[in-house]
Design a protein around this motif. Structure first.
Motif, mmCIF file in Angstrom:
data_model
loop_
_atom_site.group_PDB
_atom_site.id
_atom_site.type_symbol
_atom_site.label_atom_id
_atom_site.label_comp_id
_atom_site.label_asym_id
_atom_site.label_seq_id
_atom_site.Cartn_x
_atom_site.Cartn_y
_atom_site.Cartn_z
ATOM 1 N N ALA A 4 1.021 -1.111 -0.048
ATOM 2 C CA ALA A 4 -0.053 -0.025 0.005
ATOM 3 C C ALA A 4 1.050 1.219 0.106
ATOM 4 O O ALA A 4 2.180 1.128 0.721
ATOM 5 N N ILE A 5 0.470 2.148 -0.656
ATOM 6 C CA ILE A 5 1.077 3.780 -0.686
ATOM 7 C C ILE A 5 0.172 4.592 -0.114
ATOM 8 O O ILE A 5 -0.868 4.597 -0.717
ATOM 9 N N LEU A 6 0.514 5.294 0.870
ATOM 10 C CA LEU A 6 -0.214 6.240 1.262
ATOM 11 C C LEU A 6 0.394 7.661 1.321
ATOM 12 O O LEU A 6 1.576 7.660 1.729
ATOM 13 N N VAL A 7 -0.241 8.736 0.641
ATOM 14 C CA VAL A 7 0.453 9.859 0.443
ATOM 15 C C VAL A 7 -0.135 10.945 1.163
ATOM 16 O O VAL A 7 -1.198 10.792 1.879
ATOM 17 N N ARG A 8 0.578 11.977 1.257
ATOM 18 C CA ARG A 8 -0.045 13.274 1.937
ATOM 19 C C ARG A 8 -1.460 13.837 1.524
ATOM 20 O O ARG A 8 -1.329 14.202 0.342
ATOM 21 N N GLU A 9 -2.462 13.930 2.172
ATOM 22 C CA GLU A 9 -3.597 14.480 1.589
ATOM 23 C C GLU A 9 -3.380 15.804 0.847
ATOM 24 O O GLU A 9 -3.938 15.818 -0.069
ATOM 25 N N GLU A 39 2.679 -6.642 -5.234
ATOM 26 C CA GLU A 39 1.538 -6.147 -5.639
ATOM 27 C C GLU A 39 1.223 -5.023 -5.133
ATOM 28 O O GLU A 39 0.867 -4.889 -4.119
ATOM 29 N N LEU A 40 0.893 -3.954 -5.937
ATOM 30 C CA LEU A 40 0.428 -2.555 -5.324
ATOM 31 C C LEU A 40 -1.275 -2.716 -5.254
ATOM 32 O O LEU A 40 -1.833 -2.813 -6.309
ATOM 33 N N VAL A 41 -1.730 -2.693 -4.197
ATOM 34 C CA VAL A 41 -3.036 -2.969 -3.610
ATOM 35 C C VAL A 41 -3.741 -1.755 -3.278
ATOM 36 O O VAL A 41 -5.358 -1.683 -3.344
ATOM 37 N N THR A 42 -2.980 -0.663 -2.838
ATOM 38 C CA THR A 42 -3.892 0.571 -2.359
ATOM 39 C C THR A 42 -2.952 1.587 -2.813
ATOM 40 O O THR A 42 -1.703 1.667 -2.390
ATOM 41 N N PHE A 43 -3.393 2.478 -3.187
ATOM 42 C CA PHE A 43 -2.745 3.961 -3.632
ATOM 43 C C PHE A 43 -3.672 5.029 -3.015
ATOM 44 O O PHE A 43 -4.995 5.236 -3.540
ATOM 45 N N SER A 44 -3.590 5.552 -1.865
ATOM 46 C CA SER A 44 -4.601 6.574 -1.444
ATOM 47 C C SER A 44 -3.747 7.478 -0.453
ATOM 48 O O SER A 44 -2.726 7.445 -0.424
ATOM 49 N N HIS A 45 -4.629 8.504 -0.020
ATOM 50 C CA HIS A 45 -3.959 9.555 0.801
ATOM 51 C C HIS A 45 -4.407 9.118 2.371
ATOM 52 O O HIS A 45 -5.234 8.262 2.498
ATOM 53 N N SER A 46 -3.566 9.742 3.443
ATOM 54 C CA SER A 46 -3.559 9.311 4.451
ATOM 55 C C SER A 46 -4.623 9.856 5.457
ATOM 56 O O SER A 46 -4.906 9.828 6.456
ATOM 57 N N LEU A 58 -6.205 -4.263 5.519
ATOM 58 C CA LEU A 58 -6.101 -5.654 6.110
ATOM 59 C C LEU A 58 -7.144 -6.863 5.388
ATOM 60 O O LEU A 58 -6.432 -7.795 5.301
ATOM 61 N N LYS A 59 -8.315 -6.265 5.120
ATOM 62 C CA LYS A 59 -9.107 -7.161 4.471
ATOM 63 C C LYS A 59 -8.483 -7.477 3.135
ATOM 64 O O LYS A 59 -8.601 -8.566 2.515
ATOM 65 N N ASN A 60 -7.881 -6.476 2.585
ATOM 66 C CA ASN A 60 -7.046 -6.947 1.339
ATOM 67 C C ASN A 60 -5.685 -7.489 1.286
ATOM 68 O O ASN A 60 -4.842 -7.641 0.193
ATOM 69 N N GLY A 61 -5.397 -7.864 2.613
ATOM 70 C CA GLY A 61 -3.997 -8.703 2.759
ATOM 71 C C GLY A 61 -2.880 -7.764 2.661
ATOM 72 O O GLY A 61 -1.838 -8.460 2.296
ATOM 73 N N VAL A 62 -2.664 -6.611 2.861
ATOM 74 C CA VAL A 62 -1.607 -5.532 2.635
ATOM 75 C C VAL A 62 -0.537 -6.347 3.712
ATOM 76 O O VAL A 62 -0.673 -6.426 4.830
#
Length: 114
Positions: A4-9, A39-46, A58-62
């Motif tokens: 997962a990648i979390l970026v600054r909102e 595998e990149l499964v999440t790209f979102s802001h924090s 967690l549900k997506n297995g990160v």
């Protein structure tokens, strides 16, 4: 390995995510440690409901959450966010550019889960 990648909102208001995504897909900088199985499964802001985002990751297995380099450089809650995420995931505190931050150290945390 699910990433997962979390970026600054605030940064997402003007950023396309190109630096983070290029680093992931080219397996360079923070992502050089992974092979083709990553595998990149999440790209979102924090921002927003971080508890819900954690639940979905967690549900997506990160396995590993990368905090973007802009989060390391500009977010006052960088270390707090990293600690919160480390309750469930390994955390790497940057995505692209140099591993060492200009003004603060890069966090690398192992998940505290059993």
């Amino acid at each position: 390995m699910k990433i997962a990648i979390l970026v600054r909102e605030e940064t997402m208001q003007r950023c396309t995510g190109k630096g983070c995504l290029n680093a992931f897909f080219q397996r360079k900088d923070a992502f050089a440690r992974y092979g083709d199985e990553a595998e990149l499964v999440t790209f979102s802001h924090s921002g927003g409901d971080i508890d819900h985002k954690i639940e979905m990751m967690l549900k997506n297995g990160v396995d590993v959450v990368h905090l973007s380099s802009c989060t390391r450089g500009k977010s006052p809650n960088y270390e707090t966010l990293a600690q919160r995420l480390a309750e469930h995931f390994d955390v790497v505190g940057y995505t692209h550019g140099p591993e060492t931050g200009k003004e603060r150290a890069t966090v690398f945390l192992r998940a505290k889960r059993l």
